[in-house]
Design a protein around this motif. Structure first.
Motif, short mmCIF file in Angstrom:
data_model
loop_
_atom_site.label_atom_id
_atom_site.label_comp_id
_atom_site.label_asym_id
_atom_site.label_seq_id
_atom_site.Cartn_x
_atom_site.Cartn_y
_atom_site.Cartn_z
N SER A 31 0.82 -1.21 0.00
CA SER A 31 0.00 0.00 0.00
C SER A 31 0.85 1.26 0.00
O SER A 31 0.52 2.26 -0.66
CB SER A 31 -0.95 0.00 1.20
N LYS A 32 1.97 1.23 0.73
CA LYS A 32 2.82 2.42 0.81
C LYS A 32 3.66 2.61 -0.45
O LYS A 32 3.97 3.74 -0.84
CB LYS A 32 3.70 2.35 2.06
N LEU A 33 4.03 1.52 -1.11
CA LEU A 33 4.67 1.63 -2.42
C LEU A 33 3.67 2.18 -3.42
O LEU A 33 4.01 3.04 -4.25
CB LEU A 33 5.19 0.27 -2.88
N ALA A 34 2.43 1.71 -3.36
CA ALA A 34 1.39 2.20 -4.26
C ALA A 34 1.21 3.71 -4.11
O ALA A 34 1.02 4.43 -5.10
CB ALA A 34 0.08 1.48 -4.00
N ASN A 35 1.27 4.20 -2.87
CA ASN A 35 1.13 5.64 -2.66
C ASN A 35 2.20 6.43 -3.41
O ASN A 35 1.91 7.48 -3.99
CB ASN A 35 1.21 5.96 -1.16
N LEU A 36 3.43 5.95 -3.38
CA LEU A 36 4.51 6.65 -4.06
C LEU A 36 4.42 6.52 -5.58
O LEU A 36 4.64 7.49 -6.31
CB LEU A 36 5.87 6.15 -3.57
N LEU A 37 4.13 5.33 -6.05
CA LEU A 37 3.94 5.15 -7.49
C LEU A 37 2.87 6.10 -8.01
O LEU A 37 3.02 6.72 -9.08
CB LEU A 37 3.56 3.70 -7.80
N PHE A 38 1.80 6.23 -7.26
CA PHE A 38 0.72 7.14 -7.63
C PHE A 38 1.16 8.60 -7.57
O PHE A 38 0.89 9.39 -8.49
CB PHE A 38 -0.48 6.91 -6.72
N GLU A 86 8.15 3.63 -14.10
CA GLU A 86 7.01 4.27 -14.77
C GLU A 86 6.04 3.25 -15.36
O GLU A 86 4.82 3.46 -15.35
CB GLU A 86 7.50 5.23 -15.84
N GLU A 87 6.55 2.16 -15.86
CA GLU A 87 5.66 1.13 -16.41
C GLU A 87 4.79 0.54 -15.31
O GLU A 87 3.58 0.34 -15.50
CB GLU A 87 6.49 0.04 -17.08
N LEU A 88 5.39 0.28 -14.17
CA LEU A 88 4.64 -0.25 -13.02
C LEU A 88 3.59 0.77 -12.57
O LEU A 88 2.44 0.40 -12.27
CB LEU A 88 5.62 -0.55 -11.88
N ALA A 89 3.97 2.04 -12.52
CA ALA A 89 3.04 3.08 -12.07
C ALA A 89 1.85 3.21 -13.01
O ALA A 89 0.70 3.38 -12.57
CB ALA A 89 3.79 4.41 -11.97
N ARG A 90 2.10 3.11 -14.31
CA ARG A 90 1.01 3.24 -15.28
C ARG A 90 0.05 2.06 -15.19
O ARG A 90 -1.16 2.23 -15.30
CB ARG A 90 1.59 3.36 -16.70
N SER A 145 2.44 17.17 -7.26
CA SER A 145 2.20 15.97 -6.46
C SER A 145 3.53 15.51 -5.86
O SER A 145 4.54 15.42 -6.57
CB SER A 145 1.60 14.86 -7.33
N LEU A 146 3.52 15.24 -4.55
CA LEU A 146 4.73 14.88 -3.84
C LEU A 146 4.47 13.71 -2.89
O LEU A 146 3.33 13.42 -2.54
CB LEU A 146 5.26 16.06 -3.00
N GLY A 147 5.55 13.08 -2.45
CA GLY A 147 5.48 12.03 -1.44
C GLY A 147 6.27 12.41 -0.21
O GLY A 147 7.16 13.27 -0.26
N CYS A 148 5.96 11.79 0.90
CA CYS A 148 6.71 12.03 2.13
C CYS A 148 6.59 10.80 3.03
O CYS A 148 5.78 9.90 2.78
CB CYS A 148 6.20 13.27 2.86
N HIS A 149 7.40 10.77 4.07
CA HIS A 149 7.28 9.73 5.09
C HIS A 149 7.73 10.28 6.43
O HIS A 149 8.56 11.20 6.48
CB HIS A 149 8.06 8.47 4.71
N PRO A 150 7.20 9.76 7.53
CA PRO A 150 7.47 10.34 8.85
C PRO A 150 8.66 9.71 9.58
O PRO A 150 8.96 10.13 10.71
CB PRO A 150 6.19 10.04 9.61
N GLY A 151 9.32 8.72 8.97
CA GLY A 151 10.33 7.98 9.71
C GLY A 151 9.65 7.12 10.76
O GLY A 151 8.56 6.58 10.54
N TYR A 203 4.09 9.93 -7.91
CA TYR A 203 5.00 10.28 -9.00
C TYR A 203 4.30 10.28 -10.36
O TYR A 203 4.54 11.14 -11.21
CB TYR A 203 6.19 9.32 -9.03
N GLU A 204 3.43 9.29 -10.59
CA GLU A 204 2.72 9.23 -11.87
C GLU A 204 1.75 10.40 -12.00
O GLU A 204 1.62 10.99 -13.09
CB GLU A 204 1.96 7.90 -11.99
N LEU A 205 1.11 10.76 -10.90
CA LEU A 205 0.22 11.91 -10.92
C LEU A 205 0.99 13.17 -11.28
O LEU A 205 0.54 13.98 -12.11
CB LEU A 205 -0.47 12.08 -9.56
N ASP A 206 2.18 13.33 -10.70
CA ASP A 206 2.96 14.53 -11.00
C ASP A 206 3.39 14.55 -12.46
O ASP A 206 3.38 15.62 -13.10
CB ASP A 206 4.18 14.62 -10.09
N ARG A 207 3.76 13.39 -13.01
CA ARG A 207 4.14 13.34 -14.42
C ARG A 207 2.98 13.77 -15.31
O ARG A 207 3.15 14.53 -16.28
CB ARG A 207 4.62 11.94 -14.80
#
Length: 320
Positions: A186-193, A296-300, A210-216, A195-199
């Motif tokens: 789920s957290k990988l999906a958030n980042l793939l999304f 990018e292929e995975l994200a699409r 569109s950006l990603g972040c994490h709290p540590g 980045y793809e959204l920003d593209r």
């Protein structure tokens, strides 16, 4: 904090208020990281819609922040990310009551819980952490594109995304389920999304980033909740020990999302997290995510599958 990225250099983790933030939605705003993000943005004068599954807990959180910051501009409204009808209803309410949206903080989530399903039949972590936010963003993107000035979508990920894989053959964990694998997915999906959204926003020449972040590692109730829900007593003991060594406060853990939401110099497609030991604690800074997250292929492919699953689509040009 580094002045390079617009911070005031203080040790309290508060960005400089060099730009007007405007209207912000924070999902899961009543507790943990969401509460601290809301609190920090309220201090900077933003109008914040606290999107919470429980109105009662949301109102309690609202009152706490109002007692600390006189004049804080806060509204609580119901949002259950485990129910796509609730997601759509929240978005329709927002668009009927607001004329713009400057920042969407997709923060809410669950971690490593036993397998259960959302109202729409999705594995709960994939449904809440990712698909609910995917649909919410799609519903709200038109108003963000119409908002005067720049708008931002900020997706909360996790260092756990590095162990994540997208299992298209068993996305919902029906054949084989691991609580931690599902969380990582789920957290990988958030980042793939993110980045793809920003593209796609870049291709559309939209005024939205569109950006990603994490709290540590942060001391919130999420760790204890997941361990107790799953009966992971050993995990709870290990996580408590790791927290004692590595974790920072929820207030500090919220800083990367606040940074991504407000820093005037940050670009779309960036990833923000703590700069300290193992990226588990410290001041927020730009950093790379996993190699897989930039595929990018995975994200699409994930994007197309997500539109099919949610029945929600983005009015954006596809990839070149």
């Amino acid at each position: 904090m580094s002045e390079k990225y617009g911070y005031n250099g203080s040790t309290d983790g508060v960005p400089s208020a060099s730009t007007h933030i405007g209207t912000v939605i924070v999902t899961g705003a009543n507790s943990g990281l969401g509460f601290e993000v809301t609190r920090a943005l309220a201090e900077q004068g933003a109008h914040i819609v606290m999107a919470c599954r429980s109105i009662e807990r949301g109102e309690e959180a609202k009152q706490k922040i109002e007692s600390e910051f006189l004049g804080a501009s806060l509204t609580v409204h119901e949002l259950d990310l485990a129910d796509l009808d609730s997601v759509a209803a929240f978005a329709e309410w927002f668009k009927s009551t607001h004329d713009g949206l400057n920042v969407l903080c997709n923060n809410a989530g669950v971690m490593a819980i036993p397998r259960q399903e959302t109202a729409d039949g999705f594995e709960y972590q994939f449904g809440v952490n990712y698909l609910g936010h995917f649909a919410l963003t799609a519903h709200l993107l038109p108003i963000m594109q119409q908002t005067t000035g720049e708008s931002r979508v900020v997706m909360q990920s996790s260092v756990g995304h590095r162990n994540g894989e997208i299992d298209f053959d068993d996305l919902q964990g029906e054949e084989s389920y691991s609580a931690w694998d599902a969380y990582g997915q789920s957290k990988l999906a958030n980042l793939l999304f993110a980045y793809e959204l920003d593209r796609r926003l870049h291709v559309a020449k939209a005024s939205v980033k569109s950006l990603g972040c994490h709290p540590g590692a942060s001391t919130t109730n999420l760790v204890h909740y997941s361990a107790e829900q799953g009966g992971f007593r050993l995990d709870l003991r290990l996580m408590s020990l790791m927290n004692a060594i590595l974790a920072q406060s929820a207030e500090r853990g919220a800083e990367p999302m606040v940074y991504a939401a407000t820093d005037p110099g940050i670009e779309g497609g960036e990833y923000v997290g703590p700069d300290g030991l193992m990226n588990m604690r410290g001041d927020p800074m730009l950093q790379p995510s996993s190699e897989r997250s930039y595929n990018e292929e995975l994200a699409r492919r994930l994007w197309d599958v997500s539109e099919d699953l949610t029945g929600v689509s983005f009015e954006l040009p596809g990839p070149n």
